[in-house]
Design a protein around this motif. Sequence first.
Motif, PDB file in Angstrom:
ATOM      1  N   GLU A 168       0.818  -1.206   0.000  1.00  0.00           N
ATOM      2  CA  GLU A 168       0.000   0.000   0.000  1.00  0.00           C
ATOM      3  C   GLU A 168       0.858   1.265   0.000  1.00  0.00           C
ATOM      4  O   GLU A 168       0.482   2.279  -0.591  1.00  0.00           O
ATOM      5  CB  GLU A 168      -0.911   0.008   1.232  1.00  0.00           C
ATOM      6  CG  GLU A 168      -1.941  -1.111   1.269  1.00  0.00           C
ATOM      7  CD  GLU A 168      -2.724  -1.107   2.572  1.00  0.00           C
ATOM      8  OE1 GLU A 168      -2.533  -0.161   3.365  1.00  0.00           O
ATOM      9  OE2 GLU A 168      -3.509  -2.048   2.801  1.00  0.00           O
ATOM     10  N   VAL A 169       2.009   1.184   0.655  1.00  0.00           N
ATOM     11  CA  VAL A 169       2.853   2.362   0.837  1.00  0.00           C
ATOM     12  C   VAL A 169       3.837   2.556  -0.311  1.00  0.00           C
ATOM     13  O   VAL A 169       4.058   3.679  -0.772  1.00  0.00           O
ATOM     14  CB  VAL A 169       3.618   2.264   2.177  1.00  0.00           C
ATOM     15  CG1 VAL A 169       4.604   3.429   2.335  1.00  0.00           C
ATOM     16  CG2 VAL A 169       2.637   2.236   3.340  1.00  0.00           C
ATOM     17  N   HIS A 170       4.424   1.461  -0.795  1.00  0.00           N
ATOM     18  CA  HIS A 170       5.510   1.551  -1.767  1.00  0.00           C
ATOM     19  C   HIS A 170       5.095   0.999  -3.131  1.00  0.00           C
ATOM     20  O   HIS A 170       4.460  -0.064  -3.200  1.00  0.00           O
ATOM     21  CB  HIS A 170       6.738   0.768  -1.277  1.00  0.00           C
ATOM     22  CG  HIS A 170       7.347   1.326  -0.033  1.00  0.00           C
ATOM     23  ND1 HIS A 170       8.286   2.327  -0.053  1.00  0.00           N
ATOM     24  CD2 HIS A 170       7.149   1.032   1.280  1.00  0.00           C
ATOM     25  CE1 HIS A 170       8.640   2.620   1.185  1.00  0.00           C
ATOM     26  NE2 HIS A 170       7.959   1.851   2.012  1.00  0.00           N
ATOM     27  N   PRO A 171       5.467   1.670  -4.219  1.00  0.00           N
ATOM     28  CA  PRO A 171       5.194   1.148  -5.561  1.00  0.00           C
ATOM     29  C   PRO A 171       6.112  -0.032  -5.869  1.00  0.00           C
ATOM     30  O   PRO A 171       7.116  -0.246  -5.180  1.00  0.00           O
ATOM     31  CB  PRO A 171       5.514   2.345  -6.465  1.00  0.00           C
ATOM     32  CG  PRO A 171       6.559   3.102  -5.711  1.00  0.00           C
ATOM     33  CD  PRO A 171       6.190   2.965  -4.260  1.00  0.00           C
ATOM     34  N   PRO A 172       5.805  -0.833  -6.888  1.00  0.00           N
ATOM     35  CA  PRO A 172       6.663  -1.972  -7.230  1.00  0.00           C
ATOM     36  C   PRO A 172       8.122  -1.592  -7.467  1.00  0.00           C
ATOM     37  O   PRO A 172       9.027  -2.385  -7.181  1.00  0.00           O
ATOM     38  CB  PRO A 172       6.018  -2.521  -8.516  1.00  0.00           C
ATOM     39  CG  PRO A 172       4.582  -2.132  -8.391  1.00  0.00           C
ATOM     40  CD  PRO A 172       4.585  -0.788  -7.715  1.00  0.00           C
ATOM     41  N   SER A 173       8.381  -0.378  -7.975  1.00  0.00           N
ATOM     42  CA  SER A 173       9.756   0.044  -8.234  1.00  0.00           C
ATOM     43  C   SER A 173      10.573   0.186  -6.963  1.00  0.00           C
ATOM     44  O   SER A 173      11.809   0.218  -7.022  1.00  0.00           O
ATOM     45  CB  SER A 173       9.764   1.376  -8.992  1.00  0.00           C
ATOM     46  OG  SER A 173       9.105   2.383  -8.233  1.00  0.00           O
TER      47      SER A 173
END
Length: 641
Positions: free
Chosen positions: A285-290
């Motif tokens: 939820e907090v961090h994008p896949p990158s």
Amino acid sequence: MPQAAQKKTKFRNPPHQGGSAESNVRIHGGSPLSLVEAFFDLTPEQLAALEQRLITVPVCRGETLIRAGDEADALYLVVSGRFAIDVDGHRVAEVRSGSPIGEIAFFANGRRTATVTALRDSIVLKLLRADFAKLSDEYPTVLKSITVTLARRLTETLSSRERPPISRARTLAVVGAGREPLPQEFRARLTRAFSRTGEILAIDANMLAEIFPGETEYEFEAVTRWLNQQESRHDYVLYFPDAELTPFSRKAIRQADHVLLVGRYNAQVENGNGKPNPLENFAFEVHPPSARTLVLLHDARARIRGTSHWLKSRPVNLHHHVATGDDADYDRIVRFIGGNATGFVACGGGALCTAHIGAYKALLNAGIKFDLMGGTSGGGALAAAFVMGTSPDDVSKRTAELVRMARKLRRLTWPRYSLLDHTVIDQTLQALYGRVEIEDLWTGYFTVATCLASNSLCVLTKGPLWKAVRASSSVPGLLPPVYDREGHVLVDGALLDNVPIKSMRALKTGPNVVVNFGIESVKNNNIDYAALPSRGQMLLSLVNPFTRRRLPNAPGIATVLLRSLMVRRERVIDTVGPDDLLIVPPLPRDVGVMDWNRHAELSTMAYDYTAKLLDGLRASGHPIFGPKAQEDPPLSTHRAA
């Protein structure tokens, strides 16, 4: 995003935080404004008057502080934390503690030109326009003292749009993946690996409980401020969340630039052992896949199967396989996180690609190891052999075997879908690469292909290794495209990118070894076009060998097709970075892209050239040889705040 809480206040001292904590924003005993460059020249009286009008604004990670197009009715000063500055969806800058935000539009009486978003839990001071107007009436010199600073910052902001910032992760949350908790041995070895590159601090719930006794939610401003201060004091801050999704776990994940999802490799993962746990879901939820990396731990180095089951439920940028007791694998993780991973980029070029064998052998003999390997067409095929651990000498032997069976590989078929029978080549590739999946390799690998369905470059990082090699080498016309379940129609990657440096940089930062060939124009270009035979003459030459002597010595179909793939390409020298090493091995003038029988000669020439080149570069300290690792410090220093 919800409106950030705001309060006009005089700063109060935080609770006891240990010897290293500082008093609220009054760092070094002065006003917080004394840290802002635009206010360096103000007198203590002016700073105190300005400070009385400030409003404290806590900003949660991901919250938008300023939106482009809004009225610039306030000036913001970053006391603690970090913010991203985006213009038209593109990152142009990052702002850290001690810097103003939105000051250009504020003083120009205009509207916001950028969107500002918190990259971690932060604290800012807000100054309303009305309060600043009153202050300017009382102290006219305030405006004069900041004019020069603002003009310079405007210039830097405009120039930064041409040079997007490269920001490496400095804070890392290490989260256990799957059902099993994070092994203590992994934590200790990872901490040591990061400590070999600089000053680090490892933070867990026990540490914060000692520094902030009685604090349970970790949302107090002093906690956020203290955590952000540690980032400025250390090269890396490693957060080790609890095994459950506790308040500390949430805080640690929100404070991190990057998340390591660490799971214990299990061949039975498809039975449910590898499903994301609550900590992982919160991190998603907090961090994008990158900003996510998967690490799978192995008791020993052995053949890997089933990585795809972990990746199906975890969209990540990269993944690593780590032998629990091998420090070299931990160092590789550190290089990827720190932006120092070493890559090997192999180009396409038909038979010329066998020069990669000699160049790679010289690189290995020089002690250079690679964290990620990739290539196009024939170069991608050889890089795939290297990444499997096949020695250059064995690759050379297998190349010789392929040359001997070249007639079988060039078996013609009815030209409905292609000129060559692809089934023979497919069977050969499957025999060479086996049933290996790209994601199951111990070292990262990619190859590139051209997708005719989307008219774009396709970077292949998953699936059967042999099929990726086949797709990247599908010369249009000679072989049919490779079709996959996603609807891609894949042909030779050289059509769009013969030297995939940009594809390598999209996966990681750091130095690269790039192999390229200075290909001459097609030989025998002084040919009488009228001498090209008709269909009847060609059929006659097939049954009467004596007539073949009268055929013009023009390039064949395969040569024309391969050379056509290499026509549209940018100058490689323009894409090579200052830390990269470009290897352009010398080639005999009379060699062609279909001269497979000269593979040994090309490999030897490339080896001699590369070995001599590396001898000269080693003395100069070229980045490709890597930095000298520091000795392991005592573990006790990792907890020193």
